[in-house]
Design a protein around this motif. Structure first.
Motif, PDB file in Angstrom:
ATOM      1  N   TYR A  58     165.029   3.121  -9.998  1.00  0.00           N
ATOM      2  CA  TYR A  58     163.643   2.865 -10.376  1.00  0.00           C
ATOM      3  C   TYR A  58     163.401   3.013 -11.882  1.00  0.00           C
ATOM      4  O   TYR A  58     162.254   3.211 -12.293  1.00  0.00           O
ATOM      5  N   LEU A  59     164.436   2.877 -12.688  1.00  0.00           N
ATOM      6  CA  LEU A  59     164.260   2.953 -14.142  1.00  0.00           C
ATOM      7  C   LEU A  59     163.325   1.864 -14.652  1.00  0.00           C
ATOM      8  O   LEU A  59     162.589   2.061 -15.612  1.00  0.00           O
ATOM      9  N   GLY A  60     163.363   0.699 -14.040  1.00  0.00           N
ATOM     10  CA  GLY A  60     162.580  -0.432 -14.544  1.00  0.00           C
ATOM     11  C   GLY A  60     161.359  -0.776 -13.725  1.00  0.00           C
ATOM     12  O   GLY A  60     160.717  -1.804 -13.982  1.00  0.00           O
ATOM     13  N   TRP A  61     161.003   0.054 -12.735  1.00  0.00           N
ATOM     14  CA  TRP A  61     159.821  -0.229 -11.915  1.00  0.00           C
ATOM     15  C   TRP A  61     158.593   0.299 -12.652  1.00  0.00           C
ATOM     16  O   TRP A  61     158.359   1.501 -12.710  1.00  0.00           O
ATOM     17  N   ILE A  62     157.810  -0.585 -13.235  1.00  0.00           N
ATOM     18  CA  ILE A  62     156.684  -0.205 -14.091  1.00  0.00           C
ATOM     19  C   ILE A  62     155.382  -0.525 -13.376  1.00  0.00           C
ATOM     20  O   ILE A  62     155.156  -1.653 -12.924  1.00  0.00           O
ATOM     21  N   ASN A  63     154.506   0.490 -13.263  1.00  0.00           N
ATOM     22  CA  ASN A  63     153.205   0.314 -12.620  1.00  0.00           C
ATOM     23  C   ASN A  63     152.168  -0.031 -13.670  1.00  0.00           C
ATOM     24  O   ASN A  63     151.899   0.757 -14.572  1.00  0.00           O
ATOM     25  N   THR A  64     151.573  -1.217 -13.575  1.00  0.00           N
ATOM     26  CA  THR A  64     150.553  -1.624 -14.537  1.00  0.00           C
ATOM     27  C   THR A  64     149.345  -2.191 -13.796  1.00  0.00           C
ATOM     28  O   THR A  64     149.483  -2.822 -12.756  1.00  0.00           O
ATOM     29  N   GLY A  65     148.174  -1.944 -14.358  1.00  0.00           N
ATOM     30  CA  GLY A  65     146.953  -2.524 -13.806  1.00  0.00           C
ATOM     31  C   GLY A  65     146.619  -2.071 -12.407  1.00  0.00           C
ATOM     32  O   GLY A  65     145.971  -2.792 -11.654  1.00  0.00           O
ATOM     33  N   GLY A  66     147.079  -0.873 -12.014  1.00  0.00           N
ATOM     34  CA  GLY A  66     146.799  -0.391 -10.674  1.00  0.00           C
ATOM     35  C   GLY A  66     147.715  -0.973  -9.618  1.00  0.00           C
ATOM     36  O   GLY A  66     147.566  -0.697  -8.429  1.00  0.00           O
ATOM     37  N   VAL A  67     148.690  -1.787 -10.049  1.00  0.00           N
ATOM     38  CA  VAL A  67     149.631  -2.409  -9.111  1.00  0.00           C
ATOM     39  C   VAL A  67     150.906  -1.583  -9.065  1.00  0.00           C
ATOM     40  O   VAL A  67     151.520  -1.314 -10.100  1.00  0.00           O
ATOM     41  N   GLN A 112     144.222   4.693  -1.684  1.00  0.00           N
ATOM     42  CA  GLN A 112     143.315   4.124  -2.671  1.00  0.00           C
ATOM     43  C   GLN A 112     142.175   3.348  -2.028  1.00  0.00           C
ATOM     44  O   GLN A 112     141.104   3.214  -2.625  1.00  0.00           O
ATOM     45  N   SER A 113     142.384   2.846  -0.821  1.00  0.00           N
ATOM     46  CA  SER A 113     141.289   2.164  -0.122  1.00  0.00           C
ATOM     47  C   SER A 113     140.244   3.162   0.364  1.00  0.00           C
ATOM     48  O   SER A 113     139.043   2.954   0.193  1.00  0.00           O
ATOM     49  N   VAL A 114     140.697   4.261   0.962  1.00  0.00           N
ATOM     50  CA  VAL A 114     139.758   5.279   1.464  1.00  0.00           C
ATOM     51  C   VAL A 114     138.981   5.902   0.305  1.00  0.00           C
ATOM     52  O   VAL A 114     137.783   6.190   0.432  1.00  0.00           O
ATOM     53  N   ASN A 115     139.630   6.088  -0.843  1.00  0.00           N
ATOM     54  CA  ASN A 115     138.954   6.690  -1.992  1.00  0.00           C
ATOM     55  C   ASN A 115     137.797   5.845  -2.516  1.00  0.00           C
ATOM     56  O   ASN A 115     136.941   6.354  -3.241  1.00  0.00           O
ATOM     57  N   SER A 116     137.774   4.565  -2.154  1.00  0.00           N
ATOM     58  CA  SER A 116     136.660   3.716  -2.586  1.00  0.00           C
ATOM     59  C   SER A 116     135.331   4.191  -2.004  1.00  0.00           C
ATOM     60  O   SER A 116     134.271   3.958  -2.599  1.00  0.00           O
ATOM     61  N   PHE A 117     135.362   4.861  -0.850  1.00  0.00           N
ATOM     62  CA  PHE A 117     134.122   5.336  -0.237  1.00  0.00           C
ATOM     63  C   PHE A 117     133.434   6.384  -1.119  1.00  0.00           C
ATOM     64  O   PHE A 117     132.204   6.442  -1.167  1.00  0.00           O
ATOM     65  N   TRP A 118     134.214   7.202  -1.819  1.00  0.00           N
ATOM     66  CA  TRP A 118     133.609   8.281  -2.603  1.00  0.00           C
ATOM     67  C   TRP A 118     132.867   7.735  -3.821  1.00  0.00           C
ATOM     68  O   TRP A 118     131.950   8.370  -4.333  1.00  0.00           O
ATOM     69  N   TYR A 315     140.916   1.431  -5.304  1.00  0.00           N
ATOM     70  CA  TYR A 315     141.069   0.010  -5.563  1.00  0.00           C
ATOM     71  C   TYR A 315     139.793  -0.631  -6.111  1.00  0.00           C
ATOM     72  O   TYR A 315     139.866  -1.612  -6.844  1.00  0.00           O
ATOM     73  N   GLU A 316     138.644  -0.098  -5.767  1.00  0.00           N
ATOM     74  CA  GLU A 316     137.399  -0.777  -6.122  1.00  0.00           C
ATOM     75  C   GLU A 316     137.051  -0.628  -7.602  1.00  0.00           C
ATOM     76  O   GLU A 316     136.749  -1.597  -8.286  1.00  0.00           O
ATOM     77  N   ARG A 317     137.094   0.626  -8.120  1.00  0.00           N
ATOM     78  CA  ARG A 317     136.713   0.837  -9.525  1.00  0.00           C
ATOM     79  C   ARG A 317     137.743   1.650 -10.291  1.00  0.00           C
ATOM     80  O   ARG A 317     137.505   2.073 -11.419  1.00  0.00           O
ATOM     81  N   LEU A 318     138.884   1.905  -9.666  1.00  0.00           N
ATOM     82  CA  LEU A 318     140.032   2.544 -10.289  1.00  0.00           C
ATOM     83  C   LEU A 318     139.681   3.881 -10.944  1.00  0.00           C
ATOM     84  O   LEU A 318     139.499   4.855 -10.258  1.00  0.00           O
TER      85      LEU A 318
END
Length: 559
Positions: A58-67, A112-118, A315-318
């Motif tokens: 996983y040296l090159g697995w880069i998380n960008t933009g919430g993806v 991240q989907s459930v956290n959208s409720f808060w 996911y909704e407002r990050l």
């Protein structure tokens, strides 16, 4: 075993529940969590070796933009735990980790989907004027979700898994175990190839081969390569800077395109004018005449609160809820109680940027604008959010590139190599140095944004300094990655040909051409597939199939 299960479950929970970044940041990396899981389960050496082996993939697995392309938190913690439970070789850790990382993608989607409720609950509480509820909503519900989604499965795996894990390993035929070890030895080629795909400007690719052949022929250690690469990059940077200075001194009639940003009406503005300090911010009010001021202590406390900006990542407002939580302290200092909830509402909009190293400059700028607004300057909520949203993209591009694409792979490669040489200092060095770098820079950027106002990011972008520094670090990264390709893709061919009375070993022929030639070819093949836009998950499946087939056919073996 109960205590071990509880500790691993806690680790799994906070690897996703990012309640305070300096504590949780490196828990996304198997190199760090592997050692911790090993300590918790009574086998730190096996844990460290497993985590380092998984990290190479996983040296090159880069998380960008919430993806998130793969869940490295689950891969590192669950994969290491299963390796220890089964008593397997560390080379098998990768084959355990990869399926967990894919399952982990579902886990992060749930989280991240459930956290959208808060977020919607926070909107309602601010409408009622209830500022205190924001703190609760940022931390407590997301913690409960993290425990359910991550903590409980980790606890069950460790507490109930030893018997079936060892039984599962015993059921696997010896030939398949050997084949899976070949798969594990091939897997680092994917992580290295992904870094090449990310860092691989055509003009810089030769540095990868320099690093590879320095290691393959001269047997130089990775630290020696890193030091040599650093000095070489510095010399090239100085030369590049000198040439740029000389070029700037030459007269030219060419028109220079100026950086532009979108204003909130959608029209293009000249960046230096749109973001000029004092423009539409403090027209008749000097900061020296402010009646309400933020002290240095206030700024430090706000920066510390900013480290929780992804506790309720959704996911909704990050990052919106976390940044609203960050602004509670300064808003309370700047505004009377009856205005505080309304002023916080502006931060409950979608926001996402690199949060730790470069992104904090935006929050410093926002603070300077809030301070001006509180002192009567003509600064609207739309002005503040216009600047924030206009800068979050450039800040993310800079931050993710430098942090995840350059600093991380350099330090992780060195740390993983040391760990695989049975040196506990490897993961410790990686964790400490990585965090010192990104949070020292992040703190400076936060304060720089506050002091310089809206011109700060523009001055950095227009200076051209970023490209020069990025190229210099990329050279170091590519040479270190070349070393990894020579030492950590640990496959060879056992093929032997009998010609008359002679025995020809194919591996010996390859060694005469170039040592570690097969690892190099494997890495370049995977890189070629990535450049052809082949999905990384498909490549993972392909490595499993090719590794197993080549092992059974006697074409490949582990060095």
């Amino acid at each position: 075993m109960f205590l071990s299960a509880l500790l691993v479950a806690t680790l799994a929970t906070i690897s996703q529940w990012w309640f305070f970044a300096p504590v949780t940041r490196c828990l996304t990396y198997p190199l760090t969590t592997g050692l911790l899981v090993g300590l918790f389960m009574g086998n730190p050496m096996l844990g460290m070796l497993s985590g380092a082996t998984i990290q190479l993939v996983y040296l090159g697995w880069i998380n960008t933009g919430g993806v998130m392309p793969s869940n490295t938190m689950v891969a590192g913690i669950f994969g290491t735990a299963l390796t220890i439970l089964s008593g397997a070789s560390p080379t098998l850790a990768v084959t355990f980790a990869v399926p967990f990382s894919l399952i982990g993608l579902l886990m992060v989607e749930i989280y991240q989907s459930v956290n959208s409720f808060w977020v919607h609950r926070a909107d309602a509480e601010l409408a009622r004027g209830n500022v205190k509820a924001i703190r609760f909503l940022n931390y407590v519900p997301s913690l409960i979700v993290a425990i359910i989604v991550y903590g409980i499965p980790a606890f069950c795996l460790v507490f109930f898994g030893r018997g079936w894990a060892q039984g599962m390993l015993n059921m696997i035929p010896k030939s398949l175990t050997t084949a899976l070890e070949v798969v594990g030895a091939l897997m680092p080629a994917l992580g290295i190839a992904m870094l090449l795909n990310y860092l691989g400007k055509k003009s810089l690719i030769p540095y990868f081969f320099i690093g590879f052949f320095l290691t393959a022929y001269l047997k130089l250690q990775i630290m020696a390569i890193a030091i040599f690469a650093g000095l070489l990059a510095y010399l090239l940077y100085i030369n590049q800077k000198a040439n740029a200075t000389k070029k700037d001194a030459e007269p030219t009639d060419k028109k220079v395109r100026r950086l532009t940003l979108q204003n909130r009406t959608g029209k293009q503005e000249n960046a230096s004018a749109a973001l000029e300090p004092g423009t539409n911010i403090a027209q008749n009010i000097s900061p020296l005449n402010y009646q309400i001021k933020l002290t240095h202590s206030d700024l430090v406390k706000t920066w510390l609160w900013e480290q929780s900006d992804e506790a309720a990542y959704n996911y909704e407002r990050l990052q919106a809820l976390g940044l609203t939580n960050m602004m509670i302290y300064p808003i309370k200092k700047l505004y009377p109680k009856e205005r505080q909830a309304d002023e916080l509402k502006k931060y409950m909009v979608f926001f996402n940027t690199e949060p730790h190293m470069v992104g904090p400059v935006i929050h410093g700028i926002a603070l300077s604008m809030e301070e001006a607004r509180a002192n009567g300057a003509e600064v609207s909520a739309e002005d503040i959010n216009g600047v924030r949203t206009g800068l979050m993209g450039p800040a993310a591009g800079i931050g993710d590139t430098v942090q995840q694409g350059i600093i991380f792979p350099i330090l992780a490669s060195i740390g993983a190599t040391m760990a695989l040489d049975h040196n506990y200092f490897g993961p410790i060095m990686f964790t400490v140095v990585f965090e010192l770098i990104i949070y020292a820079i992040g703190y400076w950027m936060f304060m720089y944004g506050y002091k310089k106002g809206k011109e700060s990011v523009v001055s950095i972008l227009k200076s051209g300094l970023l490209d020069k520094v990025t190229n210099a670090f990329s050279i170091v990264g590519l040479m270190v990655v070349g070393t990894m390709a020579a030492t950590r893709v640990t496959i060879k061919t056992p093929l032997i040909w009998h010609v008359g009375q002679s025995v020809i070993k194919l591996q010996a022929l390859f060694n005469q051409l170039a040592p570690s030639l097969i690892p190099l070819l494997a890495t370049l093949l995977v890189w070629w597939l990535l450049r052809k836009k082949v999905n990384a998950s498909i490549i993972v499946v392909g490595i499993f199939i090719v590794g197993i087939l080549c092992s059974y056919l006697g074409i490949l073996a582990v060095i």
